[in-house]
Write an enzyme that holds these catalytic residues in place. Structure first.
Site, PDB file in Angstrom:
ATOM      1  N   ASP A   1     -10.189   0.061  -6.518  1.00 11.10           N
ATOM      2  CA  ASP A   1     -11.117   0.978  -5.860  1.00 11.10           C
ATOM      3  C   ASP A   1     -12.419   0.978  -6.648  1.00 11.10           C
ATOM      4  O   ASP A   1     -12.435   1.314  -7.830  1.00 11.10           O
ATOM      5  CB  ASP A   1     -10.485   2.379  -5.826  1.00 11.10           C
TER       6      ASP A   1
ATOM      7  N   ASP B   1     -14.997  -0.728  -0.045  1.00  9.71           N
ATOM      8  CA  ASP B   1     -14.907  -0.658  -1.513  1.00  9.71           C
ATOM      9  C   ASP B   1     -13.475  -0.564  -2.037  1.00  9.71           C
ATOM     10  O   ASP B   1     -13.242  -0.103  -3.138  1.00  9.71           O
ATOM     11  CB  ASP B   1     -15.776   0.491  -2.050  1.00  9.71           C
ATOM     12  N   GLU B   2     -12.519  -1.023  -1.247  1.00  3.60           N
ATOM     13  CA  GLU B   2     -11.119  -0.983  -1.698  1.00  3.60           C
ATOM     14  C   GLU B   2     -10.375  -2.251  -1.272  1.00  3.60           C
ATOM     15  O   GLU B   2     -10.532  -2.705  -0.142  1.00  3.60           O
ATOM     16  CB  GLU B   2     -10.396   0.233  -1.100  1.00  3.60           C
TER      17      GLU B   2
HETATM   18 MG   LIG Z   1     -14.399   4.015  -4.172  1.00  2.00          MG
END
Ligand SMILES: [Mg+2]
Length: 423
Positions: free
Chosen positions: A14, A109-110
């Site tokens: 993450d 974003d993961e």
């Molecule tokens: Mg994040």
């Protein structure tokens, strides 16, 4: 301490304050400063990301900018650039891929990865995470200001939970046997999949902490959830990776190749609006909310332009249309009136099931009743359209030739669901 050290199976990565970190990586003058990324240049907007320096002042995604400036007068607001974020997303993906194949791109974003061999041991996992972190820091196209929290576990759910144990720059291994001890201070809604409504339902059922939740039998969770989802949640909590069902959707979207008369940009806008309405109807029928919209436009003799916007989960057409308008305005400076739009694609990402929604932004504001009314309005429109035929009720202006581009039969790359013929 653990009786059985079950092998690790998944890694979850993450990125920390992703949009703000990209801005700080790109502009050295922003490093070490409280930065908020904003979608438009106005005080009447909210932060779509906050740097860790800004977070220290209590500013987070969703904080209104006038409020953020009150909390931190030195706050630097930066206009977000989703093409940059998309570029960094791709570069990060490439960097991770040098060390381990990506199993799933979970969001902008993961990422999640499946472990193999030595990576399944605690030492092997830590080595892997260090290599990825070093790789990102030393990559000339990325850099040390792009930081991430990496979690490992026997399933994706707990690996993701592990990334929330330590931010920024975390590296945590979390097995289900340790979950209760390590998250004792968390409220239930910090667990992925427990939104505001589910949190309330759990509290009403007398479940107020993770310890209690963890020790309930699966059929009790099924009862509280009111569906098999509860039982699935029990298995996730206890470290099992469940096969994804078809119902676990990644995206809802529509695209359309425009008939020649719709290709001038002002006409193309009408098509974009119609596609967004369709996507919204589809989202509601499937029982999801979306947290991100992606718009891409292919020009007749030119490049493909695209833009993303992230927002707090919504499903009403009014808000979706507003986000579309933001994206459209962002792309239009690059389209001159003589250019022609050949194809438009709209997709909704970051889908959350409606029974698991995290409407945290609405918790402290008066926006909740308004949002509910907007949703009710959208649902009412859906029902009318289903009953009386497509386009009985629409928002705004629908061109008379709408049937030429909003028909389900035209230009879709997948097999449409039956209900869609009425949307
Ligand atoms: Mg994040």
């Amino acid at each position: 301490m653990l009786r059985s050290m079950s092998p690790l199976r998944y890694m979850y990565l993450d990125l920390n304050s992703f949009f703000a970190s990209v801005e700080q990586q790109r502009a050295p003058s922003l490093r070490g400063c409280p930065v908020a990324v904003i979608p438009t240049e106005t005080e009447a907007t909210c932060a779509i990301a906050a740097s860790y320096e800004a977070k220290a002042y209590g500013i987070k995604t969703g904080t209104m900018i006038y409020e953020a400036r009150r909390l931190c007068p030195d706050l630097i607001c930066v206009l977000g650039n989703h093409e940059h974020y998309r570029d960094y997303h791709d570069r990060i993906k490439d960097e991770i891929d040098r060390h381990i194949p990506i199993f799933r791109t979970e969001s902008i974003d993961e990422f999640s990865c499946q472990l193999q061999g030595r990576e399944c041991t605690d030492d092997g996992a830590r080595d892997l995470a260090q290599r990825i972190k070093r790789g990102i820091a030393n990559n000339p196209d990325l850099g040390e200001h792009i930081r991430c929290s990496i979690g490992f576990s026997t399933n994706r759910f707990l690996a993701k939970t592990a990334t929330n144990l330590h931010k920024p720059d975390g590296l945590e291994i979390l097995r289900h046997e340790e979950l209760v001890a390590r998250t004792r201070h968390w409220t239930l809604d910090k667990l992925t999949g427990i939104g505001r409504n589910m949190h309330r339902r759990l509290l009403r059922a007398g479940v107020g902490d993770i310890d209690t939740l963890y020790h309930l039998p699966p059929r009790r969770l099924r009862h509280i959830w009111g569906s098999v989802e509860g039982e699935r949640f029990w298995h996730k909590l206890h470290g099992e990776e469940l096969p994804s069902f078809e119902t676990e959707r990644r995206t809802v979207g529509h695209s359309h190749v425009l008939a020649p008369e719709f290709r001038p940009p002002d006409q193309a806008w009408l098509v974009a609006e119609r596609l967004t309405l369709k996507a919204g109807t589809r989202l509601r029928r499937l029982g999801y909310l979306a947290g991100m919209m992606h718009l891409s436009i292919r020009l007749e003799h030119g490049p493909k332009l695209s833009a993303d916007i992230k927002f707090s989960a919504v499903r009403d057409s009014l808000m979706l249309n507003r986000h579309l308008s933001t994206l459209w305005q962002r792309l239009m400076p690059r389209v001159t009136p003589d250019m022609r739009v050949k194809k438009i694609s709209i997709s909704l990402w970051h889908l959350t099931r409606e029974d698991q929604v995290q409407m945290d932004m609405f918790d402290r504001s008066t926006a909740a009743p308004v949002a509910r009314r907007r949703e009710e309005l959208s649902t009412a429109m859906d029902n009318l359209n289903r009953r009386f035929g497509r386009d009985t009720v629409v928002m705004g202006y629908l061109p008379s030739r709408s049937h030429q581009f909003s028909g389900t039969k035209i230009a879709f790359t997948r097999i449409p669901d039956k209900e869609e013929f009425y949307e």
